[in-house]
Design an enzyme around this catalytic site. Structure first.
Site, PDB file in Angstrom:
ATOM      1  N   HIS A  45      79.076  94.305  37.910  1.00 29.98           N
ATOM      2  CA  HIS A  45      79.005  93.032  37.201  1.00 29.98           C
ATOM      3  C   HIS A  45      78.149  92.011  37.949  1.00 29.98           C
ATOM      4  O   HIS A  45      78.070  90.852  37.545  1.00 29.98           O
ATOM      5  CB  HIS A  45      80.436  92.501  37.024  1.00 29.98           C
ATOM      6  CG  HIS A  45      80.585  91.421  36.013  1.00 29.98           C
ATOM      7  ND1 HIS A  45      81.112  90.184  36.317  1.00 29.98           N
ATOM      8  CD2 HIS A  45      80.289  91.382  34.690  1.00 29.98           C
ATOM      9  CE1 HIS A  45      81.135  89.434  35.229  1.00 29.98           C
ATOM     10  NE2 HIS A  45      80.644  90.127  34.231  1.00 29.98           N
TER      11      HIS A  45
ATOM     12  N   LYS B  54      74.965  89.899  39.508  1.00 29.74           N
ATOM     13  CA  LYS B  54      73.653  89.410  39.083  1.00 29.74           C
ATOM     14  C   LYS B  54      72.935  88.920  40.331  1.00 29.74           C
ATOM     15  O   LYS B  54      73.345  87.936  40.943  1.00 29.74           O
ATOM     16  CB  LYS B  54      73.768  88.263  38.084  1.00 29.74           C
ATOM     17  CG  LYS B  54      74.444  88.633  36.768  1.00 29.74           C
ATOM     18  CD  LYS B  54      75.907  88.321  36.772  1.00 29.74           C
ATOM     19  CE  LYS B  54      76.526  88.609  35.414  1.00 29.74           C
ATOM     20  NZ  LYS B  54      77.993  88.601  35.474  1.00 29.74           N
TER      21      LYS B  54
ATOM     22  N   ASP C 174      61.188  88.578  48.412  1.00 29.04           N
ATOM     23  CA  ASP C 174      60.678  88.615  49.793  1.00 29.04           C
ATOM     24  C   ASP C 174      61.762  88.395  50.843  1.00 29.04           C
ATOM     25  O   ASP C 174      61.451  88.027  51.987  1.00 29.04           O
ATOM     26  CB  ASP C 174      59.560  87.581  49.981  1.00 29.04           C
ATOM     27  CG  ASP C 174      58.332  87.898  49.135  1.00 29.04           C
ATOM     28  OD1 ASP C 174      58.161  89.076  48.767  1.00 29.04           O
ATOM     29  OD2 ASP C 174      57.563  86.973  48.824  1.00 29.04           O
TER      30      ASP C 174
ATOM     31  N   HIS D 149      81.008  79.867  30.325  1.00 36.31           N
ATOM     32  CA  HIS D 149      80.894  81.154  31.015  1.00 36.31           C
ATOM     33  C   HIS D 149      80.774  80.998  32.535  1.00 36.31           C
ATOM     34  O   HIS D 149      80.680  81.986  33.258  1.00 36.31           O
ATOM     35  CB  HIS D 149      79.672  81.914  30.474  1.00 36.31           C
ATOM     36  CG  HIS D 149      79.614  83.346  30.881  1.00 36.31           C
ATOM     37  ND1 HIS D 149      78.720  83.823  31.825  1.00 36.31           N
ATOM     38  CD2 HIS D 149      80.341  84.421  30.483  1.00 36.31           C
ATOM     39  CE1 HIS D 149      78.883  85.124  31.979  1.00 36.31           C
ATOM     40  NE2 HIS D 149      79.855  85.520  31.181  1.00 36.31           N
TER      41      HIS D 149
ATOM     42  N   LYS E 174      81.731  80.550  36.429  1.00 34.06           N
ATOM     43  CA  LYS E 174      82.836  81.083  37.240  1.00 34.06           C
ATOM     44  C   LYS E 174      82.843  80.315  38.556  1.00 34.06           C
ATOM     45  O   LYS E 174      82.187  80.706  39.523  1.00 34.06           O
ATOM     46  CB  LYS E 174      82.650  82.579  37.488  1.00 34.06           C
ATOM     47  CG  LYS E 174      82.492  83.419  36.194  1.00 34.06           C
ATOM     48  CD  LYS E 174      81.111  83.948  36.106  1.00 34.06           C
ATOM     49  CE  LYS E 174      80.808  84.833  34.922  1.00 34.06           C
ATOM     50  NZ  LYS E 174      81.732  85.360  34.058  1.00 34.06           N
TER      51      LYS E 174
ATOM     52  N   ASP F  58      89.132  70.185  46.707  1.00 33.97           N
ATOM     53  CA  ASP F  58      89.078  68.928  47.477  1.00 33.97           C
ATOM     54  C   ASP F  58      87.679  68.330  47.584  1.00 33.97           C
ATOM     55  O   ASP F  58      87.378  67.595  48.548  1.00 33.97           O
ATOM     56  CB  ASP F  58      89.645  69.148  48.886  1.00 33.97           C
ATOM     57  CG  ASP F  58      91.137  69.442  48.869  1.00 33.97           C
ATOM     58  OD1 ASP F  58      91.769  69.268  47.805  1.00 33.97           O
ATOM     59  OD2 ASP F  58      91.665  69.857  49.915  1.00 33.97           O
TER      60      ASP F  58
END
Length: 509
Positions: free
Chosen positions: A243, A245, A250, A427, A429, A434
């Site tokens: 899952h 990404k 470089d 979507h 996450k 604090d």
């Protein structure tokens, strides 16, 4: 049962033979098929029992197999955890951890923290490293990328600047307008002599076709599919998906976060005209860990397809050690997946949220926490900590949506605040604690991300990006509706039953 789908195919083959041989005896055939199904269900139940799953998952499987045996067997064939594959992933983990330790050993002095952090942040970096996270890296800059327009603009700009290599990895990559635009940019760089490696998940990107990939291959781009769902065995279980990404240019510029590649992530779909997401751009020492994670996945997925080894990548071209001298704060990258029993990301999130003194703000598209996470949030709210959960008012999954709402009651009763994002699909996450520590990545607040998927998150300490994350939260709350306990408890019996049922079957999926 090492391969549930194989057993099912054998069963149906046997049944077909019996249908042919015993077509004159309906009673004998009925008895035989019934006995065969019974043996299959008992066998699957035994495997589930000895796997020592969570009580919720075990109970859910037993109930489905008992009440809906045919559907239960088919679901297990698709979603059941394969022990042989689990062992394969665990073996991979041990080898690659050793190799990553070698990378860190060679860069030990470079990775020492030089930026002063407060006592809590230092303690968290040490605890998270014990959980399996990489060392915290200073001399690293991060930039919060809000939604698809900002994210793809930055990624395309970085690709255009590439001189040596581009590593790109996605769970979902679509062959639509933005997917084609990114592909063509990669093709151009490959023609210019840049090394391009393209890794995609076999399930999430199952719509990619040969005609889309062929121009990439002709340009010299190396392409690997992570755990194809179709193989010589016809069909694999769909668990243990990658899952993550990741884009690395470089070894100096990196990207990770919630966004896949597709037009819908730019808000170009009728269902979700607004796709609210967050991504992260990283430059500096933290790229060591991000690069190592990509290479782990690449070497695993390409094993048997080429003769690559870690030795080919253990050099300054892939790990240049770029430092940003005026950077503030620190970044710690954490990865987890079925190749480890550590639950590194789940434990990291618990440690970060457990350190809260004033506030815990969470954005997640799917809120299906395990018992430990739910208990921590509930007790934090009772203790007077400002616990807020931001989730999509309109979801892309009825199961996840209804299952998520089944967890709201104990949190609302404890004093937590829950916000339903109303402009489109939420979507992102993200966890913010604090106003000083934040996490952003690919992992949802659910058991699948904690245990089954390969995921990655970045923990940000005391940097400007953390303040940018707070700014986005405050803006998102303005576009959300707060769920009040007085109205929420008036849900119909039908709605509550649906929520409970979806919560029951969610561990299966």
């Amino acid at each position: 049962m090492k391969k549930p789908i194989v057993q099912l195919l054998l069963i149906f083959t046997i049944v077909s033979i019996v249908l042919f041989l015993l077509n004159t005896s309906y009673i004998s055939l009925y008895t035989f098929v019934g006995a065969l199904w019974s043996i299959t269900i008992v066998g699957i139940s035994f495997v589930i029992f000895i796997e020592n799953r969570s009580p919720q998952s075990t109970l859910a499987w037993f109930l489905v197999l008992a009440l809906l045996p045919i559907i239960g067997v088919l679901l297990y064939a698709i979603f059941g955890r394969s022990r042989w594959r689990r062992k394969k992933h665990l073996h991979r983990s041990e080898e690659q951890r050793k190799l990553f330790r070698e990378i860190l050993e060679g860069r030990r002095l470079e990775l020492l923290l030089t930026v002063p952090l407060n006592e809590r942040s230092i303690h968290l970096t040490e605890v998270i490293q014990k959980f399996g996270g990489g060392p915290a890296a200073d001399r690293t800059t991060t930039k919060l990328l809000t939604n698809g327009d900002q994210t793809f603009s930055e990624i395309l700009r970085a690709i255009e600047q590439a001189k040596h290599h581009i590593h790109i990895q996605y769970y979902i990559y679509k062959s639509d307008e933005i997917g084609t635009k990114v592909r063509d940019a990669l093709i151009q760089k490959a023609k210019d002599g840049v090394i391009v490696r393209f890794l995609y998940d076999g399930l999430g990107s199952n719509t990619l076709r040969r005609r889309f990939l062929q121009p990439m291959k002709e340009a010299g781009i190396e392409i690997v599919e992570f755990d194809p769902i179709f193989s010589a065995w016809l069909l694999e279980t769909v668990n243990y998906r990658n899952h993550r990404k990741i884009v690395i240019v470089d070894g100096e510029i990196g990207f990770t976060g919630g966004l896949n590649v597709g037009d819908e992530y730019l808000g170009r779909s009728k269902k979700f005209p607004v796709w609210r997401d967050s991504h992260l751009k990283i430059e500096g020492k933290a790229l060591y860990k991000l690069q190592a994670i990509f290479l782990e996945d690449w070497l695993y997925a390409s094993s048997g397809l080429n003769t690559y080894s870690w030795d080919q990548f253990m050099n300054r071209q892939y790990f240049p050690g770029k430092e940003i001298s005026n950077a503030e704060g620190a970044v710690q990258i954490v990865a987890s997946g079925p190749s480890s029993d550590d639950k590194s990301i789940r434990n990291t999130l618990l440690a970060v949220m457990g350190s809260a003194k004033k506030s815990i703000w969470i954005a997640t598209p799917y809120f299906i926490p395990d018992q430990e996470t739910l208990t921590l949030l509930r007790l934090s709210a009772i203790a007077g900590i400002d616990v807020r959960i931001l989730y999509p008012g309109k979801s892309d999954s009825i199961i996840s949506d209804q299952a998520s709402q089944s967890y709201f009651t104990p949190l609302l009763k404890a004093g937590a605040s829950i916000y339903s994002y109303k402009d489109g699909f939420m979507h992102a996450k993200i966890v913010l604690v604090d106003d000083t520590i934040a996490t952003i990545g690919t992992a949802n607040m659910d058991v699948r991300s904690f245990e089954l998927n390969y995921e990655i998150i970045s923990v940000l300490y005391e940097s400007k990006t953390v303040h940018d994350i707070k700014r986005d939260f405050e803006e998102d709350f303005k576009h959300s509706t707060e769920i009040k306990w007085n109205s929420f408890q008036k849900r119909s019996i039908k709605k509550r039953i649906l929520e409970s049922f979806m919560r029951l079957i969610s561990p299966l999926l």
